[in-house]
Structure formats: structure tokens, C-alpha cells
Design a protein around this motif. Structure first.
Motif, PDB file in Angstrom:
ATOM      1  N   ALA A 146       0.839  -1.204   0.000  1.00  0.00           N
ATOM      2  CA  ALA A 146       0.000   0.000   0.000  1.00  0.00           C
ATOM      3  C   ALA A 146       0.875   1.256   0.000  1.00  0.00           C
ATOM      4  CB  ALA A 146      -0.945  -0.008   1.196  1.00  0.00           C
ATOM      5  N   VAL A 147       1.995   1.218   0.701  1.00  0.00           N
ATOM      6  CA  VAL A 147       2.928   2.348   0.712  1.00  0.00           C
ATOM      7  C   VAL A 147       3.454   2.599  -0.707  1.00  0.00           C
ATOM      8  CG1 VAL A 147       5.216   3.087   1.508  1.00  0.00           C
ATOM      9  CG2 VAL A 147       3.580   2.129   3.137  1.00  0.00           C
ATOM     10  N   VAL A 148       3.833   1.534  -1.392  1.00  0.00           N
ATOM     11  CA  VAL A 148       4.329   1.666  -2.764  1.00  0.00           C
ATOM     12  C   VAL A 148       3.212   2.182  -3.674  1.00  0.00           C
ATOM     13  CG1 VAL A 148       5.227   0.402  -4.772  1.00  0.00           C
ATOM     14  CG2 VAL A 148       6.141  -0.055  -2.481  1.00  0.00           C
ATOM     15  N   ALA A 149       2.010   1.666  -3.530  1.00  0.00           N
ATOM     16  CA  ALA A 149       0.876   2.115  -4.348  1.00  0.00           C
ATOM     17  C   ALA A 149       0.581   3.597  -4.090  1.00  0.00           C
ATOM     18  CB  ALA A 149      -0.356   1.262  -4.055  1.00  0.00           C
ATOM     19  N   HIS A 150       0.684   4.024  -2.858  1.00  0.00           N
ATOM     20  CA  HIS A 150       0.487   5.432  -2.493  1.00  0.00           C
ATOM     21  C   HIS A 150       1.502   6.309  -3.234  1.00  0.00           C
ATOM     22  CE1 HIS A 150       1.540   8.821   0.301  1.00  0.00           C
ATOM     23  NE2 HIS A 150       0.231   8.958   0.342  1.00  0.00           N
ATOM     24  N   ARG A 151       2.783   5.911  -3.180  1.00  0.00           N
ATOM     25  CA  ARG A 151       3.844   6.675  -3.849  1.00  0.00           C
ATOM     26  C   ARG A 151       3.635   6.693  -5.359  1.00  0.00           C
ATOM     27  NH1 ARG A 151       7.760   4.222  -1.702  1.00  0.00           N
ATOM     28  NH2 ARG A 151       8.348   2.859  -3.402  1.00  0.00           N
ATOM     29  N   GLU A 152       3.259   5.552  -5.934  1.00  0.00           N
ATOM     30  CA  GLU A 152       3.035   5.473  -7.381  1.00  0.00           C
ATOM     31  C   GLU A 152       1.849   6.326  -7.818  1.00  0.00           C
ATOM     32  OE1 GLU A 152       2.792   1.235  -8.011  1.00  0.00           O
ATOM     33  OE2 GLU A 152       4.979   1.052  -8.192  1.00  0.00           O
ATOM     34  N   ALA A 153       0.799   6.368  -6.998  1.00  0.00           N
ATOM     35  CA  ALA A 153      -0.369   7.183  -7.337  1.00  0.00           C
ATOM     36  C   ALA A 153      -0.018   8.670  -7.312  1.00  0.00           C
ATOM     37  CB  ALA A 153      -1.517   6.896  -6.371  1.00  0.00           C
ATOM     38  N   ILE A 154       0.750   9.085  -6.335  1.00  0.00           N
ATOM     39  CA  ILE A 154       1.176  10.492  -6.285  1.00  0.00           C
ATOM     40  C   ILE A 154       2.023  10.816  -7.507  1.00  0.00           C
ATOM     41  CG2 ILE A 154       2.604  12.158  -5.032  1.00  0.00           C
ATOM     42  CD1 ILE A 154       1.590  10.733  -2.451  1.00  0.00           C
ATOM     43  N   SER A 155       2.926   9.908  -7.860  1.00  0.00           N
ATOM     44  CA  SER A 155       3.783  10.124  -9.032  1.00  0.00           C
ATOM     45  C   SER A 155       2.963  10.176 -10.314  1.00  0.00           C
ATOM     46  CB  SER A 155       4.837   9.026  -9.133  1.00  0.00           C
ATOM     47  OG  SER A 155       5.780   9.138  -8.087  1.00  0.00           O
ATOM     48  N   LYS A 156       1.936   9.363 -10.411  1.00  0.00           N
ATOM     49  CA  LYS A 156       1.101   9.327 -11.620  1.00  0.00           C
ATOM     50  C   LYS A 156       0.232  10.578 -11.742  1.00  0.00           C
ATOM     51  CE  LYS A 156      -2.400   6.680 -14.059  1.00  0.00           C
ATOM     52  NZ  LYS A 156      -3.189   5.440 -14.123  1.00  0.00           N
ATOM     53  N   TRP A 157      -0.382  11.011 -10.645  1.00  0.00           N
ATOM     54  CA  TRP A 157      -1.395  12.052 -10.727  1.00  0.00           C
ATOM     55  C   TRP A 157      -0.927  13.451 -10.335  1.00  0.00           C
ATOM     56  CZ3 TRP A 157      -5.190  10.703 -13.629  1.00  0.00           C
ATOM     57  CH2 TRP A 157      -5.563   9.360 -13.692  1.00  0.00           C
ATOM     58  N   PHE A 158       0.191  13.557  -9.614  1.00  0.00           N
ATOM     59  CA  PHE A 158       0.584  14.877  -9.126  1.00  0.00           C
ATOM     60  C   PHE A 158       2.011  15.260  -9.506  1.00  0.00           C
ATOM     61  CE2 PHE A 158      -2.772  13.353  -6.285  1.00  0.00           C
ATOM     62  CZ  PHE A 158      -3.699  14.371  -6.477  1.00  0.00           C
ATOM     63  N   TYR A 159       3.002  14.565  -9.011  1.00  0.00           N
ATOM     64  CA  TYR A 159       4.407  14.905  -9.238  1.00  0.00           C
ATOM     65  C   TYR A 159       5.255  13.691  -8.902  1.00  0.00           C
ATOM     66  CZ  TYR A 159       3.647  15.755  -4.270  1.00  0.00           C
ATOM     67  OH  TYR A 159       3.253  15.622  -2.968  1.00  0.00           O
ATOM     68  N   ASP A 160       6.484  13.685  -9.407  1.00  0.00           N
ATOM     69  CA  ASP A 160       7.389  12.579  -9.114  1.00  0.00           C
ATOM     70  C   ASP A 160       7.612  12.518  -7.607  1.00  0.00           C
ATOM     71  OD1 ASP A 160       9.129  10.442  -9.691  1.00  0.00           O
ATOM     72  OD2 ASP A 160      10.847  11.801  -9.583  1.00  0.00           O
ATOM     73  N   CYS A 161       7.298  11.377  -7.026  1.00  0.00           N
ATOM     74  CA  CYS A 161       7.348  11.226  -5.572  1.00  0.00           C
ATOM     75  C   CYS A 161       8.392  10.173  -5.202  1.00  0.00           C
ATOM     76  CB  CYS A 161       5.971  10.838  -5.033  1.00  0.00           C
ATOM     77  SG  CYS A 161       5.895  10.788  -3.231  1.00  0.00           S
ATOM     78  N   SER A 162       9.531  10.652  -4.719  1.00  0.00           N
ATOM     79  CA  SER A 162      10.578   9.747  -4.246  1.00  0.00           C
ATOM     80  C   SER A 162      10.209   9.231  -2.859  1.00  0.00           C
ATOM     81  CB  SER A 162      11.906  10.499  -4.172  1.00  0.00           C
ATOM     82  OG  SER A 162      11.824  11.513  -3.172  1.00  0.00           O
ATOM     83  N   VAL A 163      10.941   8.254  -2.377  1.00  0.00           N
ATOM     84  CA  VAL A 163      10.728   7.751  -1.016  1.00  0.00           C
ATOM     85  C   VAL A 163      10.924   8.893  -0.018  1.00  0.00           C
ATOM     86  CG1 VAL A 163      11.621   6.198   0.768  1.00  0.00           C
ATOM     87  CG2 VAL A 163      11.288   5.354  -1.565  1.00  0.00           C
ATOM     88  N   GLU A 164      11.955   9.706  -0.231  1.00  0.00           N
ATOM     89  CA  GLU A 164      12.213  10.833   0.671  1.00  0.00           C
ATOM     90  C   GLU A 164      11.039  11.806   0.690  1.00  0.00           C
ATOM     91  OE1 GLU A 164      15.436  14.437   1.382  1.00  0.00           O
ATOM     92  OE2 GLU A 164      15.716  13.086  -0.308  1.00  0.00           O
ATOM     93  N   MET A 165      10.508  12.130  -0.487  1.00  0.00           N
ATOM     94  CA  MET A 165       9.353  13.028  -0.570  1.00  0.00           C
ATOM     95  C   MET A 165       8.151  12.401   0.124  1.00  0.00           C
ATOM     96  SD  MET A 165       7.880  15.833  -1.574  1.00  0.00           S
ATOM     97  CE  MET A 165       8.819  16.570  -2.881  1.00  0.00           C
TER      98      MET A 165
END
Length: 68
Positions: free
Chosen positions: A13-32
């Protein structure tokens, strides 16, 4: 009866959360994503959003993201 923040499904779910942010908003690194997790517990607007769905969810999401 909750799922551990270290459980595979929680971490997926953590990975899916990061991927969704990257897809819909901005590139989301683990740090971000970890910076976002801090906002989820420190900013009253985010905390209200998450805890309004399930009490304690903001802290759980924060902890799961930080555990990656």
C-alpha cells in the motif's frame, strides 16, 4: 486486529500510495513520501482527513511510510 506496518500488504500500500502520487501529481521519491507522511500527522487538515475515515489512520499511514 490491525495489520503490522511491516506486513507485506501494508508495504504494498505504501508503494501504491507513492506510485499514485507520481502518476497524478508529481514525481514522488521515497524521501518526498516520508516528508508527506510527516504532514499527515503534523498538519491538522491532513490528520483530520485520515482520522476522519478511521481513527488513528494518520499515524498508521505515517508509520507504514516511515518503515519502508
Amino acid at each position: 486486529n490491525s495489520i503490522s506496518i511491516h506486513a507485506p500488504e501494508a508495504q504494498r500500500a505504501v508503494v501504491a500510495h507513492r506510485e499514485a502520487i507520481s502518476k497524478w501529481f508529481y514525481d514522488c521519491s521515497v524521501e518526498m513520501q516520508k516528508n508527506l507522511a510527516l504532514m499527515y500527522v503534523q498538519d491538522p487538515r491532513f490528520k483530520k482527513y485520515y482520522d476522519g475515515r478511521v481513527n488513528g489512520l494518520a499515524q498508521y499511514v505515517h508509520d507504514a511510510i516511515m518503515a519502508q
